[in-house]
Motif scaffolding. Structure first.
Motif, PDB file in Angstrom:
ATOM      1  N   LEU A 253      -9.525   6.775 -10.876  1.00 33.43           N
ATOM      2  CA  LEU A 253     -10.693   7.795 -11.330  1.00 33.43           C
ATOM      3  C   LEU A 253     -11.029   7.372 -12.542  1.00 33.43           C
ATOM      4  O   LEU A 253     -10.979   7.498 -14.206  1.00 33.43           O
ATOM      5  N   ASN A 254     -12.547   6.573 -12.684  1.00 31.63           N
ATOM      6  CA  ASN A 254     -13.394   6.138 -14.192  1.00 31.63           C
ATOM      7  C   ASN A 254     -14.469   7.457 -14.397  1.00 31.63           C
ATOM      8  O   ASN A 254     -15.693   6.370 -13.163  1.00 31.63           O
ATOM      9  N   LEU A 255     -14.086   8.107 -14.919  1.00 27.83           N
ATOM     10  CA  LEU A 255     -15.515   8.889 -15.177  1.00 27.83           C
ATOM     11  C   LEU A 255     -15.380   9.348 -16.548  1.00 27.83           C
ATOM     12  O   LEU A 255     -14.731   8.580 -17.517  1.00 27.83           O
ATOM     13  N   PRO A 256     -16.910   9.317 -17.421  1.00 24.13           N
ATOM     14  CA  PRO A 256     -17.433   9.099 -18.923  1.00 24.13           C
ATOM     15  C   PRO A 256     -16.521  10.152 -19.673  1.00 24.13           C
ATOM     16  O   PRO A 256     -16.305  11.010 -19.042  1.00 24.13           O
ATOM     17  N   THR A 257     -15.950   9.714 -20.658  1.00 21.81           N
ATOM     18  CA  THR A 257     -15.194  10.172 -21.537  1.00 21.81           C
ATOM     19  C   THR A 257     -15.991  10.319 -22.359  1.00 21.81           C
ATOM     20  O   THR A 257     -16.527   9.993 -23.662  1.00 21.81           O
ATOM     21  N   PRO A 258     -15.322  11.681 -23.455  1.00 25.51           N
ATOM     22  CA  PRO A 258     -16.829  12.203 -24.324  1.00 25.51           C
ATOM     23  C   PRO A 258     -15.832  11.179 -25.709  1.00 25.51           C
ATOM     24  O   PRO A 258     -15.166  11.007 -25.679  1.00 25.51           O
ATOM     25  N   LYS A 259     -17.441  10.820 -26.855  1.00 22.24           N
ATOM     26  CA  LYS A 259     -17.028   9.865 -27.697  1.00 22.24           C
ATOM     27  C   LYS A 259     -15.952  10.878 -28.849  1.00 22.24           C
ATOM     28  O   LYS A 259     -16.665  12.086 -28.094  1.00 22.24           O
ATOM     29  N   GLY A 260     -15.655  10.502 -29.888  1.00 24.19           N
ATOM     30  CA  GLY A 260     -15.717  10.730 -30.972  1.00 24.19           C
ATOM     31  C   GLY A 260     -13.874  10.932 -30.990  1.00 24.19           C
ATOM     32  O   GLY A 260     -13.195  10.234 -30.120  1.00 24.19           O
ATOM     33  N   SER A 261     -13.639  11.279 -32.191  1.00 23.79           N
ATOM     34  CA  SER A 261     -11.916  11.207 -32.722  1.00 23.79           C
ATOM     35  C   SER A 261     -10.969  12.397 -31.858  1.00 23.79           C
ATOM     36  O   SER A 261     -12.003  13.432 -31.486  1.00 23.79           O
ATOM     37  N   PHE A 262      -9.742  12.474 -31.803  1.00 19.20           N
ATOM     38  CA  PHE A 262      -8.814  13.420 -31.372  1.00 19.20           C
ATOM     39  C   PHE A 262      -9.207  14.179 -32.670  1.00 19.20           C
ATOM     40  O   PHE A 262      -8.855  15.377 -32.214  1.00 19.20           O
ATOM     41  N   LYS A 263      -9.194  14.299 -33.894  1.00 20.01           N
ATOM     42  CA  LYS A 263      -9.565  14.585 -34.944  1.00 20.01           C
ATOM     43  C   LYS A 263     -10.500  16.126 -34.714  1.00 20.01           C
ATOM     44  O   LYS A 263     -10.790  17.380 -34.651  1.00 20.01           O
ATOM     45  N   ASP A 264     -10.786  15.346 -34.246  1.00 20.21           N
ATOM     46  CA  ASP A 264     -12.617  15.494 -34.115  1.00 20.21           C
ATOM     47  C   ASP A 264     -12.567  16.775 -32.679  1.00 20.21           C
ATOM     48  O   ASP A 264     -13.522  18.158 -32.824  1.00 20.21           O
ATOM     49  N   LYS A 265     -11.754  16.514 -32.011  1.00 21.87           N
ATOM     50  CA  LYS A 265     -11.797  17.276 -30.817  1.00 21.87           C
ATOM     51  C   LYS A 265     -11.418  18.344 -30.378  1.00 21.87           C
ATOM     52  O   LYS A 265     -11.288  19.485 -30.464  1.00 21.87           O
ATOM     53  N   ILE A 266     -10.300  18.146 -31.562  1.00 21.47           N
ATOM     54  CA  ILE A 266      -9.004  19.468 -32.004  1.00 21.47           C
ATOM     55  C   ILE A 266     -10.348  20.488 -32.215  1.00 21.47           C
ATOM     56  O   ILE A 266      -9.826  21.782 -32.130  1.00 21.47           O
ATOM     57  N   LYS A 267     -10.934  20.034 -34.053  1.00 24.51           N
ATOM     58  CA  LYS A 267     -11.970  21.156 -34.541  1.00 24.51           C
ATOM     59  C   LYS A 267     -12.761  22.426 -33.244  1.00 24.51           C
ATOM     60  O   LYS A 267     -13.033  23.429 -33.598  1.00 24.51           O
ATOM     61  N   ARG A 268     -13.008  21.248 -32.421  1.00 22.19           N
ATOM     62  CA  ARG A 268     -14.020  21.955 -31.274  1.00 22.19           C
ATOM     63  C   ARG A 268     -13.208  23.063 -30.449  1.00 22.19           C
ATOM     64  O   ARG A 268     -14.196  23.949 -30.275  1.00 22.19           O
ATOM     65  N   ILE A 269     -12.080  22.549 -29.945  1.00 28.12           N
ATOM     66  CA  ILE A 269     -11.783  23.752 -29.408  1.00 28.12           C
ATOM     67  C   ILE A 269     -11.328  24.884 -30.165  1.00 28.12           C
ATOM     68  O   ILE A 269     -11.605  25.555 -30.978  1.00 28.12           O
ATOM     69  N   ASP A 270     -11.521  26.424 -29.202  1.00 29.96           N
ATOM     70  CA  ASP A 270     -11.932  27.224 -29.923  1.00 29.96           C
ATOM     71  C   ASP A 270     -10.156  28.658 -29.089  1.00 29.96           C
ATOM     72  O   ASP A 270     -10.082  28.537 -28.434  1.00 29.96           O
ATOM     73  N   PHE A 271      -9.525  27.845 -30.638  1.00 29.62           N
ATOM     74  CA  PHE A 271      -8.281  28.472 -30.673  1.00 29.62           C
ATOM     75  C   PHE A 271      -8.345  29.981 -30.954  1.00 29.62           C
ATOM     76  O   PHE A 271      -7.710  30.160 -29.963  1.00 29.62           O
TER      77      PHE A 271
END
Length: 580
Positions: A253-271
C-alpha cells in the motif's frame, strides 16, 4: 436554478468526490508522486492546516479540484484487496464468533453473570472509535492508520485468547473492538483513495459480500472450535490472518502521506471533541445493552445514563459546530441533502436489518429445534441474496454511473421480506423460509455500497474520510438501537403470551431464561403451545422491522443523483457534479 440558500451550500461544500489524501488543487507546490508516475500538486503542506475554514472548501479562484486515484498495478492491487478483505472478514467475524463459545467460556470461568460483556465490550468500543479514524487518517495517513488498527486488533485478540480470567477476557474484547472499528472504517477509505467512484462500486459490493459471509461462518467456526479444540481459537485465528494483512499492506500500500512533524499532527487532533464523542457513545450504548436484560427499562441507572448520554451528545455537537478548528464531524455538512438522507436511511435500516437478524436464529433454534450449526446454515439464503445484489449493483454503477435508486429499492425489498416473515408458523416449510430470507438478503445487498457512494459523491475531497467513517458509525448505532427496541418488544410479548397460556405457572419463568431447560418441564402438547408463543412474539419483531425499514425507505427517497467522477471525465466542465 438554485435558490440563494442552495447557492450558499454549494459555496461551502463543492460536490466533487474523492480522497483528501489524493486531491490535486489548482494551486500549491509541486511534488512528484511515484505512485501514479505523474506530476501532481500536493495538499499536504508543511505548515499547520488547522486554520482552514469550511468556507475554504470551494475556492472560486482555485477552480474545481482534480483528483488522482492511486490504483496500483494489478498484482499489487490484488494483494492489497486480499489484505483489506481479511480486515473486514476478521473484524466482522469477531463480532459473532464468540456467541457459540459462550457456554464453554462460562463453564471455564464460572462467571455467567458477566458473559454479556463479551459482546457489549467489543460492540461498544468498535462503534465509539469508528468516527475518529477518518480524521486520524487525514492527519497521519491511510497506511499508518490501518496498520495501527490492525495491530491493536491483534493485540486485543491475543489478550482474549490467553486470558486467565473473565475480567482479562472482557478487557481483551474491548481492546480488539478499538482496532476492529478502525479496520471496518479504513477499508472503505483506502478503496476510495485507489479507485474512481464508478469502479469502486464493484469492489465495495465485494467487500459487502465478505462481511455477509462472515456472519454465516462465524457461528460455525465458533461452535467447531468450542466442541473440537478450544474456544480460545475463536480469538487466536485472528493472529495469523491479521499478520498476513499487516504484511501485505506494509509492503504494497503506497498512498500519499500528509506532511508535517509528529508534534504538529498531534496538535491537529480534536481531543475535546474526541473525548465528548466517546463519552456520549458509551453513555448511550451501555443502557441500551443493559435495558430489559440486566436492568429494567424504568430503572434509574438506565434512564440516568441515557439522559447523560444525550446531554453529552448535545455538548459534542455544539463544540464541533462553534469551537473545533478541525472537527471530527463538521456539523455544517449535515445541511447537504445526500448526507442527512443517507445517514437517516442507514440508521433506520440498521435498526431493521440487525433487529431481525438478531432474532431469526431464535426461530430456527427454538421453534424448529435445530442446532446452532444448522441454524447458521439456514441463513445462507440471506447471504446469497446479499452477494447477488451487492455485486450486481456494483457492476451497474461501474457501467452506468448511477446509484441513487438502490437504497430505496433495497429498502422496499427488505420491507417485503420482513412482511413475509410475519407468515412464519411453527411448521413453515423450509422452502418458504429460504425464499423469504433470499428476499431479505437481496434488499440488504442493494443498500451497501450505494450508501457509501451517496455521501462520498456529495462532498469535497477533504471530507471524504469523515463522511465514509460516519456511514459505518451510523449503521452501527442503528444496529444497537434496533436490537434494544426489538428485544424489549419481543421479551414483553413472549412473557405476556406465555402467562396468558399458562397463568401463574412458575415454569414460564424458566422458559424465558433457559428455553431448553424450561421445555423439559412441559408435556409435548404444552411444548407446541410454547413454540406458538415464540412465533407470536417473533411476529412483533417483524412488525418492528417493517416499521423501521419503512422509515428508511422514506429517507432514501431524498437521495439525489451525483455524477461519479473518474480520471476520464473529471476534467470536463460539462460533467461538473450537479448542485441542486
Amino acid at each position: 436554478m438554485a435558490t440563494p440558500g442552495e447557492k450558499q451550500e454549494m459555496e461551502e461544500v463543492l460536490d466533487i468526490p474523492a480522497s483528501s489524501s489524493t486531491t490535486l488543487p489548482a494551486t500549491g507546490k509541486q511534488e512528484y508522486s511515484e505512485a501514479d508516475h505523474k506530476v501532481s500538486t500536493s495538499p499536504f503542506k508543511d505548515e499547520d492546516q488547522s486554520s482552514v475554514a469550511p468556507s475554504d472548501v470551494a475556492s472560486s479562484s482555485a477552480g474545481p479540484d482534480v483528483v488522482v486515484y492511486h490504483k496500483p498495478p494489478p498484482k499489487q492491487f490484488a494483494l492489497i484487496m486480499i489484505a483489506l478483505s481479511l480486515c473486514v472478514f476478521l473484524a466482522s467475524l469477531d463480532q459473532i464468533i464468540v456467541a457459540t463459545s459462550i457456554p464453554k467460556i462460562s463453564e471455564e470461568f464460572t462467571s455467567l453473570g458477566d458473559i454479556s460483556w463479551l459482546g457489549t465490550a467489543y460492540m461498544m468500543t468498535a462503534t465509539a472509535f469508528q468516527p475518529l479514524y477518518g480524521k486520524v487518517s487525514d492527519i497521519f495517513g491511510r497506511k499508518a492508520t490501518i496498520l495501527f488498527a490492525n495491530v491493536i486488533f491483534m493485540f486485543g485478540s491475543a489478550v482474549s485468547g490467553w486470558a486467565k480470567s473473565m475480567t482479562v477476557l472482557i478487557v481483551g474484547r474491548g481492546v480488539a473492538g478499538v482496532g476492529a472499528g478502525g479496520l471496518m472504517a479504513m477499508v472503505f477509505i483506502i478503496l476510495s483513495d485507489m479507485l474512481d467512484m464508478r469502479e469502486r462500486g464493484k469492489y465495495l459490493g465485494f467487500i459487502g459480500a465478505i462481511f455477509s459471509f462472515s456472519s454465516v461462518v462465524g457461528p460455525l467456526l465458533g461452535g467447531a472450535f468450542a466442541d473440537h479444540a478450544t474456544w480460545r481459537w475463536s480469538f487466536w485465528i485472528n493472529l495469523p490472518f491479521g499478520a498476513i494483512s499487516v504484511i501485505f499492506i506494509f509492503l504494497n500500500l503506497n498512498l500519499p502521506t500528509p506532511k508535517g512533524s509528529f508534534k504538529d499532527k498531534i496538535k491537529r487532533i480534536d481531543f475535546i471533541g474526541s473525548g465528548l464523542l466517546l463519552a456520549a457513545v458509551v453513555l448511550i450504548l451501555l443502557p441500551l445493552s443493559w435495558g430489559g436484560q440486566k436492568y429494567a427499562w424504568s430503572d434509574g441507572i438506565v434512564i440516568g445514563l441515557l439522559c447523560a448520554g444525550f446531554a453529552v451528545a448535545a455538548i459534542f455537537v455544539f463544540v464541533e459546530w462553534k469551537f473545533a478548528k478541525e472537527p471530527i464531524l463538521p456539523i455544517h455538512l449535515f445541511k447537504i441533502r445526500n448526507l442527512w438522507s443517507t445517514y437517516g436511511s442507514l440508521f433506520f435500516s440498521g435498526m431493521s436489518f440487525f433487529g431481525i437478524l438478531f432474532y431469526l436464529p431464535i426461530y430456527f433454534q427454538v421453534v424448529k429445534r435445530e442446532s446452532a450449526t444448522i441454524g447458521g446454515l439456514e441463513t445462507v439464503p440471506f447471504v446469497i441474496g446479499i452477494v447477488i445484489t451487492s455485486i450486481s449493483s456494483g457492476i451497474w454503477v461501474l457501467k452506468k454511473g448511477t446509484f441513487h435508486l438502490f437504497p430505496a429499492i433495497g429498502n422496499l425489498f427488505f420491507i417485503a421480506g420482513s412482511a413475509l416473515c410475519i407468515l412464519f408458523k411453527v411448521d413453515t416449510p423450509r422452502v418458504v423460509t429460504i425464499f423469504i430470507l433470499l428476499v431479505c438478503g437481496l434488499g440488504m445487498g442493494f443498500t451497501m455500497q450505494a450508501s457509501t457512494l451517496a455521501v462520498q459523491a456529495a462532498v469535497k475531497p477533504k471530507y471524504m474520510a469523515t463522511v465514509t467513517t460516519s456511514v459505518q458509525f451510523v449503521r452501527s448505532l442503528g444496529q444497537v438501537f434496533g436490537v434494544a427496541i426489538v428485544g424489549t418488544v419481543f421479551n414483553n410479548k413472549l412473557t405476556e403470551t406465555l402467562l396468558g397460556n399458562f397463568p401463574g405457572d412458575p415454569r414460564v419463568d424458566v422458559v424465558t431464561k433457559n428455553t431448553d431447560a424450561g421445555l423439559k418441564l412441559f408435556q409435548p402438547a404444552e411444548q407446541r403451545i410454547i413454540f406458538e408463543s415464540f412465533v407470536d412474539a417473533l411476529h412483533y419483531v417483524f412488525y418492528c422491522s417493517v416499521a423501521f425499514c419503512s422509515l428508511a425507505f422514506i429517507m432514501s427517497t431524498f437521495i439525489q443523483h451525483k455524477v461519479l467522477k473518474t480520471n476520464a471525465n473529471q476534467a470536463k466542465p460539462e460533467l461538473t457534479p450537479e448542485m441542486v
